[in-house]
Write a protein that holds these residues in place. Structure first.
Motif, PDB file in Angstrom:
ATOM      1  N   ASN A  27      75.749   5.615  62.642  1.00  0.00           N
ATOM      2  CA  ASN A  27      76.068   6.395  63.494  1.00  0.00           C
ATOM      3  C   ASN A  27      76.457   6.605  64.807  1.00  0.00           C
ATOM      4  N   LEU A  28      76.939   5.342  64.759  1.00  0.00           N
ATOM      5  CA  LEU A  28      77.285   5.240  66.479  1.00  0.00           C
ATOM      6  C   LEU A  28      79.191   5.694  67.163  1.00  0.00           C
ATOM      7  N   PRO A  29      78.753   6.172  67.764  1.00  0.00           N
ATOM      8  CA  PRO A  29      80.199   6.696  68.031  1.00  0.00           C
ATOM      9  C   PRO A  29      81.454   5.300  68.587  1.00  0.00           C
ATOM     10  N   CYS A  30      82.580   5.938  68.455  1.00  0.00           N
ATOM     11  CA  CYS A  30      83.284   4.467  68.191  1.00  0.00           C
ATOM     12  C   CYS A  30      83.258   4.377  69.935  1.00  0.00           C
ATOM     13  N   PRO A  31      83.574   2.548  69.707  1.00  0.00           N
ATOM     14  CA  PRO A  31      84.728   2.595  70.938  1.00  0.00           C
ATOM     15  C   PRO A  31      85.938   3.373  71.555  1.00  0.00           C
ATOM     16  N   ASP A  32      86.202   3.331  72.783  1.00  0.00           N
ATOM     17  CA  ASP A  32      88.001   3.699  72.809  1.00  0.00           C
ATOM     18  C   ASP A  32      88.546   2.216  72.337  1.00  0.00           C
ATOM     19  N   LEU A  33      89.519   2.953  71.423  1.00  0.00           N
ATOM     20  CA  LEU A  33      90.503   1.180  70.854  1.00  0.00           C
ATOM     21  C   LEU A  33      91.232   1.016  71.897  1.00  0.00           C
ATOM     22  N   ALA A  34      91.207   2.062  73.124  1.00  0.00           N
ATOM     23  CA  ALA A  34      92.665   1.960  73.883  1.00  0.00           C
ATOM     24  C   ALA A  34      92.266   0.929  74.268  1.00  0.00           C
TER      25      ALA A  34
ATOM     26  N   GLY B 203      96.568  -2.729  73.097  1.00  0.00           N
ATOM     27  CA  GLY B 203      97.653  -2.579  73.926  1.00  0.00           C
ATOM     28  C   GLY B 203      99.211  -3.359  73.261  1.00  0.00           C
ATOM     29  N   LYS B 204      98.247  -4.353  72.328  1.00  0.00           N
ATOM     30  CA  LYS B 204      99.772  -5.356  71.337  1.00  0.00           C
ATOM     31  C   LYS B 204      99.899  -5.629  70.524  1.00  0.00           C
TER      32      LYS B 204
ATOM     33  N   LEU C 122     105.250   6.287  57.635  1.00  0.00           N
ATOM     34  CA  LEU C 122     105.682   5.880  58.915  1.00  0.00           C
ATOM     35  C   LEU C 122     106.285   6.705  60.120  1.00  0.00           C
ATOM     36  N   ALA C 123     106.960   7.951  59.920  1.00  0.00           N
ATOM     37  CA  ALA C 123     107.076   8.791  60.692  1.00  0.00           C
ATOM     38  C   ALA C 123     105.690  10.090  61.148  1.00  0.00           C
ATOM     39  N   ARG C 124     104.881  10.145  59.944  1.00  0.00           N
ATOM     40  CA  ARG C 124     104.461  11.236  59.889  1.00  0.00           C
ATOM     41  C   ARG C 124     102.916  10.194  61.334  1.00  0.00           C
ATOM     42  N   ALA C 125     102.912   8.849  61.090  1.00  0.00           N
ATOM     43  CA  ALA C 125     101.915   7.782  62.226  1.00  0.00           C
ATOM     44  C   ALA C 125     102.390   8.376  63.306  1.00  0.00           C
ATOM     45  N   LEU C 126     103.421   8.479  63.614  1.00  0.00           N
ATOM     46  CA  LEU C 126     104.437   8.345  65.074  1.00  0.00           C
ATOM     47  C   LEU C 126     104.368   9.214  65.255  1.00  0.00           C
ATOM     48  N   VAL C 127     104.251  10.920  64.542  1.00  0.00           N
ATOM     49  CA  VAL C 127     103.997  12.165  65.135  1.00  0.00           C
ATOM     50  C   VAL C 127     103.482  12.308  66.828  1.00  0.00           C
ATOM     51  N   LYS C 128     101.817  11.981  66.198  1.00  0.00           N
ATOM     52  CA  LYS C 128     100.665  11.737  67.369  1.00  0.00           C
ATOM     53  C   LYS C 128     100.184  10.472  66.664  1.00  0.00           C
ATOM     54  N   PRO C 129     100.303   9.386  67.278  1.00  0.00           N
ATOM     55  CA  PRO C 129      99.613   8.565  66.967  1.00  0.00           C
ATOM     56  C   PRO C 129      98.327   8.365  68.095  1.00  0.00           C
ATOM     57  N   ARG C 130      98.080   7.830  67.570  1.00  0.00           N
ATOM     58  CA  ARG C 130      96.017   8.079  67.673  1.00  0.00           C
ATOM     59  C   ARG C 130      95.987   6.145  68.260  1.00  0.00           C
ATOM     60  N   PRO C 131      95.269   5.839  69.378  1.00  0.00           N
ATOM     61  CA  PRO C 131      94.854   4.820  70.012  1.00  0.00           C
ATOM     62  C   PRO C 131      95.341   3.880  69.378  1.00  0.00           C
ATOM     63  N   PHE C 132      95.040   3.939  67.852  1.00  0.00           N
ATOM     64  CA  PHE C 132      95.093   2.309  67.076  1.00  0.00           C
ATOM     65  C   PHE C 132      95.473   2.702  65.333  1.00  0.00           C
ATOM     66  N   VAL C 133      96.561   1.821  65.728  1.00  0.00           N
ATOM     67  CA  VAL C 133      98.100   2.006  64.247  1.00  0.00           C
ATOM     68  C   VAL C 133      97.753   0.867  63.495  1.00  0.00           C
TER      69      VAL C 133
ATOM     70  N   GLY D 105     101.528   2.497  75.073  1.00  0.00           N
ATOM     71  CA  GLY D 105     100.430   2.148  75.124  1.00  0.00           C
ATOM     72  C   GLY D 105      99.256   1.493  73.862  1.00  0.00           C
ATOM     73  N   HIS D 106     100.215   1.866  72.480  1.00  0.00           N
ATOM     74  CA  HIS D 106      99.550   1.495  71.553  1.00  0.00           C
ATOM     75  C   HIS D 106      99.205   0.490  71.019  1.00  0.00           C
ATOM     76  N   THR D 107      97.465   0.591  70.582  1.00  0.00           N
ATOM     77  CA  THR D 107      97.353  -0.975  70.155  1.00  0.00           C
ATOM     78  C   THR D 107      98.125  -0.991  68.104  1.00  0.00           C
ATOM     79  N   VAL D 108      98.441  -2.033  67.832  1.00  0.00           N
ATOM     80  CA  VAL D 108      99.131  -2.026  66.814  1.00  0.00           C
ATOM     81  C   VAL D 108      98.913  -3.399  65.666  1.00  0.00           C
ATOM     82  N   LEU D 109      97.996  -3.060  64.816  1.00  0.00           N
ATOM     83  CA  LEU D 109      97.453  -4.551  63.594  1.00  0.00           C
ATOM     84  C   LEU D 109      98.742  -3.748  62.573  1.00  0.00           C
ATOM     85  N   ALA D 110      99.234  -4.415  62.262  1.00  0.00           N
ATOM     86  CA  ALA D 110     100.190  -4.839  61.130  1.00  0.00           C
ATOM     87  C   ALA D 110      99.864  -6.093  60.303  1.00  0.00           C
TER      88      ALA D 110
END
Length: 565
Positions: free
Chosen positions: A318-325, A356-357, A473-484, A512-517
């Motif tokens: 139940n801990l809050p998530c740290p800022d992924l940015a 950011g990478k 993919l387009a849906r994820a790019l509309v308003k991307p969150r810090p971590f994609v 400035g988004h973090t991307v994991l693919a």
């Protein structure tokens, strides 16, 4: 439930008033030789009681249905949350179809239990004694006769109920078997058709359907038979009381008003018991489903308790998530064992995903790339080692808090029936057009008959597999969150479309988004700032004897009794 019981008690009181007022009117009419003088009050009471019972009954049904739907929705949510918490591997282990059946048709059958059976069960303990008290006030001997007949109905109700419950459990199992077979068949229908074997499972599905029909008919047969038995017992009991009252009225031991009121009140004494017996069969299917749901939730609690016993220092999730940015995702010797198999994938993964990478998981099929991504999403727990965001273990982070910061494009994106625009989750405008242009989805929309308003089916029926991937993919790019997180985003795309995915990744990195693919193909790997090689235990070379000796020596050096080397 309190309102339903209160409404039931009000109905009982109104029924007593109606019976006594009717008896008073008839007694007055007989005693006065058919004269209608002075009947206004009793007839008014009869009409008022009748109208009151109708209004209270309507309010009881309406409130009961709304409350039941809320309760069922809450239980359904808990079942789905439990299934999600157990993870995709638990669902893949033959649990998907049974969970679907339980969460839909199974729990829907709970409504009669909440609306009718349970209130009637409580009213049996309240309304029957209240009606019996009115009979005692009129004539205690008739009350004793009713009291002697009352136990016959519960005895036979228990005997018949046990048989009905067994048939209801069997019916639910038959429905789950049929659902499992149909889901498996639908999942593999394209393969069967490609091999010319689409007609082969027809007999099996027909046999399962016939088995379900037979089980349903058995349940209905027992329900009708038991209903007839209960009605027969109630009728015989009422007749016995009526005979006793009639003989005493003829002998002059009981006045006309009291005798007539007792005869009308006797069915009201038996009514709650009869309703319990009748509604038990209507609610039996829902009760069987609820028991399965509670077993599932209780087993989840036992699993959680055993997990806490194994790791008593581990706090709740139940801990809050740290800022992924700004926080890295760190794997420290992460290993995940496949349930029921000897494979460990990924095995001993140590890596860091920097904010950011662009980071790519690379490895052969089955190495555990998607599993490692599922660990980041909190869908799979590590078997050994750890995964953390900053310094906070992912297992201890609230999933809702985690998911609010992640945009996820899975291998099979979730696409709901509706228009293309509705699936994008935002109005048509500059942001949506830019995301569609970057991913090439604008070309797809241009080819559709109604553009953004084109209707598509469940799972994206009406679009090709590659077009569905572009939509996600387009849906994820509309308003991307810090971590994609992109799980094989170019798996179903040609070379030209793959370049569009690479362009989208560059766009995300530039903002400035973090991307994991998770990727196999070189075009996406070339865009990566870091490539992490993921391997299963079978992919890792056998450890040499020298390495094992070195590890043993290091272990001795850190132990209280060990030396240094």
């Amino acid at each position: 439930m309190a309102f339903l019981v209160a409404a039931g008690m009000a109905t009982t009181i109104l029924a007593v008033v109606q019976c006594c007022a009717t008896a008073a009117a008839l007694a007055q009419l007989v005693s006065r030789g058919g004269s209608s003088a002075g009947l206004g009050l009793p007839l008014g009471l009869v009409a008022g009681a009748f109208a009151g019972r109708a209004l209270v009954g309507y309010a009881q049904e309406a409130a009961g249905h709304r409350a039941a739907l809320r309760t069922i929705a809450q239980l359904r949510g808990r079942v789905l949350d439990s299934a999600a918490d157990r993870g995709q591997r638990w669902l893949a282990d033959g649990k998907t179809s049974s969970t679907v059946t339980l969460a839909t048709e199974g729990l829907d059958a709970l409504e009669p239990y909440f609306v009718r059976f349970l209130p009637q069960l409580i009213l049996t303990c309240l309304a029957t004694p209240a009606t019996l008290a009115a009979v005692v006030w009129l004539d205690w001997i008739s009350a004793v006769a009713i009291l002697v007949c009352l136990p016959l109905i519960p005895i036979f109700m228990v005997l018949v109920g046990k048989m009905t419950q067994a048939y209801s459990n069997e019916r639910l199992r038959a429905m789950q078997r049929l659902g499992s077979q149909l889901l498996d068949l639908l999942a593999g229908l394209s393969t069967l058709k490609g091999l010319g074997r689409e007609s082969a499972p027809r007999k099996r599905v027909k046999d399962l359907g016939d088995s379900y029909a037979r089980t349903t008919m058995k349940t209905l047969y027992v329900a009708f038979l038991s209903g007839a038995v209960l009605e027969f017992l109630a009728t015989v009991s009422t007749a016995l009381v009526a005979v006793e009252v009639g003989l005493r009225m003829v002998g002059g031991d009981l006045d006309f008003f009291s005798g007539l009121a007792i005869i009308m009140l006797t069915p009201e004494c038996f009514k709650p018991l009869r309703e319990v017996g009748a509604q038990f069969h209507a609610s039996a299917d829902g009760v069987a489903a609820a028991e399965n749901a509670f077993d599932m939730l209780e087993n989840e609690g036992e699993t959680e308790a055993s997990r806490k016993a194994e790791a008593p220092g581990k706090a709740a999730s139940n801990l809050p998530c740290p800022d992924l940015a700004v926080s890295p995702v760190v794997f420290d010797r992460l290993s995940v064992a496949s349930p029921g198999r000897a494979t460990v994938a990924p095995f001993d993964l140590t890596a860091s995903i920097e904010p950011g990478k662009v980071t790519v998981f690379r490895g052969r099929s089955g190495a555990g790339k998607s599993t490692a991504a599922a660990v980041v999403l909190g869908l799979v727990s590590p078997t050994s080692g750890s995964a953390r965001i900053g310094r906070t273990p992912i297992e201890r982070i609230s999933k809702e808090s985690l998911w609010r910061q992640i945009s996820w494009v899975p291998q099979r994106p979730a696409i709901l029936p509706g228009t293309v625009l509705e699936n994008m989750g935002c109005p048509l405008g500059g942001e949506l057009e830019r995301a569609a242009s970057v991913t090439g989805f604008d070309d797809v929309v241009a080819c559709l008959s109604d553009g953004w308003n084109t209707r598509i089916g469940h799972g994206g029926v009406g679009l090709s597999v590659g077009q569905r991937q572009r939509l996600a993919l387009a849906r994820a790019l509309v308003k991307p969150r810090p971590f994609v997180l992109l799980d094989e985003p170019s798996a179903h795309l040609d070379a030209a479309s793959e370049e569009l995915v690479a362009r989208a990744v560059r766009e995300l990195r530039a903002t400035g988004h973090t991307v994991l693919a998770v990727a196999h193909r070189s075009a996406l790997i070339e865009e990566a700032d870091a490539v992490i090689d993921v391997a299963a235990r079978s992919d890792v070379p056998e450890r040499s004897q020298a390495l094992e000796e070195a590890e043993a020596a290091e272990s001795d050096a850190t132990s209280p009794t060990g030396g240094s080397q």
